[in-house]
Design an enzyme around this catalytic site. Structure first.
Site, PDB file in Angstrom:
ATOM      1  CB  SER A 371      -0.904   0.021   1.227  1.00 38.57           C
ATOM      2  OG  SER A 371      -1.560   1.269   1.315  1.00 38.57           O
ATOM      3  NE  ARG A 372       3.433   1.803  -5.542  1.00 36.42           N
ATOM      4  CZ  ARG A 372       2.766   1.161  -6.487  1.00 36.42           C
ATOM      5  NH1 ARG A 372       1.579   1.578  -6.833  1.00 36.42           N
ATOM      6  NH2 ARG A 372       3.281   0.117  -7.077  1.00 36.42           N
ATOM      7  CB  VAL A 373      -1.797   5.366   1.395  1.00 36.54           C
ATOM      8  CG1 VAL A 373      -2.251   6.229   2.558  1.00 36.54           C
ATOM      9  CG2 VAL A 373      -2.263   5.968   0.073  1.00 36.54           C
TER      10      VAL A 373
END
Length: 504
Positions: A371-373
């Site tokens: 998850s790039r968040v």
């Protein structure tokens, strides 16, 4: 000629109004496979609705190819009655879908027509017309993603968190549980009270009608249908509806987002959407590229997924979260469509057939999922508890692969492997049984702090249930309630939790 006659003539000329209305028309040159080629209509716009007048009825079409001497259009209905030389008229209206709150709990097609037999959608209320194709919000209209969207799945909420306004891809082979993750996410919104329940839009592309009916039944029985809208382009629909379905779902989500609400749209799945677009493009004689897909196939999905965003306070503060699903062939994530969508989204949840066959459900491959968040979209309690979980699992998977080829294993390695097996077992979860985030925190805390280390794997699931029952009955006000309200694991809660776990 007398003066009176001249005055009367002047008055008659002055009062004359031209009642004739000029219309721009074209004629069908050829028709077949849901596509028509039209001569004329030189001022028609792309994505404009045009009307084909046949002997029996008027049929809607969508202008897609604007060429020098002709227009290529996609028929939105039955094309069998269309013949060469039929008249085609413009409507000056771009393709849009009617939307308001009455859509909640309903099943509609991508043109906004009811499919569930529950009567008219809007009654006397006037719906808002939302364009299917629309520009994505600009950079200045957006805000960083920082509010969690809990899926109710321990593996995802702890290690691959999804935020409101994010685009998280769910990818894997067929029958690995992709749709189940999406349905769990929708159902979990009814039991998750940390934030306001978002509006959920489930877009079913090319699925069997029996499967769509089953999905509706599941959502109804779990109490989730009341805040869900289902956009259905079933397997029996033409390629036109498959192609339009995701845009219709996105337009509905944008209506709620622009009103300051949160919305989640699930595209199940974009592989079939790309397949339908390839079919339409080849029929429109557009030049094929890699795997016979047209050159703009990347733009097809990027212009759809970029519309998901968390808006700034000035724009109402609403959010639209996109959960696209992609089906891979034999686990090949390097194929054309999967790599395209991976590069557009803010992370992916990768489901693996081997894990699924081993009985690990959900079959999430933690190494390839991301998850790039990241932890920005987690509650403080989850961040505190699950910080070292991914590392422990990664070490276990590596050791497990290494130990297969070795008979002598030292004590420290044995402990790590045993610990990894307990974590893997604790993260297992059945379909359609999402767990609220406060309960996930308690289980993860117990696992990661060694309270289950001496438990047999077969006894772990009943022990978890017993623990949760005990906390719900006797410690709800001191542990669960404050966790649910604040999302923070304070020293007082932790102390209380340790006392409960010590008695296990």
């Amino acid at each position: 000629m007398s003066y009176e006659i001249i005055e009367k003539l002047k008055q008659a000329i002055g009062d004359y109004k031209d009642t004739e209305k000029l219309e721009e028309i074209g004629r069908v040159i050829e028709s077949g496979d849901g596509i028509v080629k039209i001569y004329g209509l030189k001022n028609v716009k792309s994505q404009e609705i045009i009307i084909v007048e046949t002997e029996k009825k008027e049929i809607k079409a969508l202008a897609l190819n604007l060429e020098e001497d002709s227009v290529g259009a996609l028929i939105l209905g039955d094309y069998t009655d269309i013949k060469s030389k039929d008249i085609v008229k413009r409507t000056n209206n771009l393709l849009s879908i009617p939307v308001n709150e009455n859509l909640l709990g309903r099943v509609v097609n991508p043109l906004g027509e009811a499919l569930d037999g529950k009567g008219p959608l809007f009654g006397n209320e006037e719906p808002t017309l939302c364009l299917l194709e629309k520009d994505a919000p600009s950079v200045l209209d957006r805000e960083p993603v920082d509010t969690p969207l809990h899926t109710g799945i321990k593996t995802i909420d702890s290690m691959i968190p999804i935020g409101r306004g994010q685009r998280e891809l769910i990818i894997g082979d067929r029958q690995t549980g992709k749709s189940a993750i999406a349905l769990d996410t929708i159902i979990n919104q009814s039991i998750d009270t940390y934030h306001k329940t978002p509006i959920c839009i489930y877009v079913a592309i090319g699925q069997k009608e029996s499967k769509i009916a089953k999905t509706v039944e599941i959502l109804k029985n779990s109490g989730a249908l009341k805040y869900t809208i289902i956009v259905s382009a079933s397997a029996s629909s033409g390629a036109a509806l498959w192609y339009l379905a995701p845009y219709a779902g996105c337009a509905i989500g944008e209506y709620f987002r622009d009103k300051g609400q949160d919305a989640v749209v699930i595209y199940d799945d974009l592989s079939k959407h790309a397949f339908a677009y390839r079919q339409i493009s080849l029929l429109l004689r557009r030049p094929p590229g890699r795997e016979a897909y047209p050159g703009d196939i990347f733009y097809l999905h990027s212009r759809l997924l970029e519309r998901a965003a968390k808006l700034s306070k000035e724009k109402g503060g609403g959010s639209l979260t996109a959960l696209p699903i992609i089906e891979t062939q034999l686990g090949d994530v390097t194929a054309y469509i999967p790599t395209n969508v991976i590069s557009i989204t803010d992370g992916q949840i990768y489901l693996e057939s081997d894990l699924f066959n081993q009985g690990i459900k959900p079959a999430v491959n933690i190494g390839l999922s991301v998850s790039r968040v990241g932890s920005k979209a987690q509650t403080p309690a989850m961040k505190k508890v699950a910080g070292k979980l991914r590392l422990e699992l990664a070490q276990f998977r590596e050791l497990q692969a290494f130990v297969q080829f070795s008979s002598d294993v030292d004590e420290a390695t044995k402990k790590k492997i045993q610990r990894g097996q307990i974590i893997t077992e604790a993260l297992k979860q059945q379909d359609l049984s999402p767990l609220p985030f406060e309960k996930q925190i308690i289980i993860l805390y117990a696992v990661l702090n060694g309270y289950f280390d001496k438990t047999d794997l077969s006894e772990l699931s009943p022990l978890q249930e017993k623990l949760m029952e005990n906390i719900e009955k006797l410690h709800y006000e001191k542990i669960l309630e404050p966790l649910k309200k604040t999302g923070v694991l304070t020293e007082e809660i932790e102390k209380e939790l340790k006392a409960v776990l010590a008695k296990l």
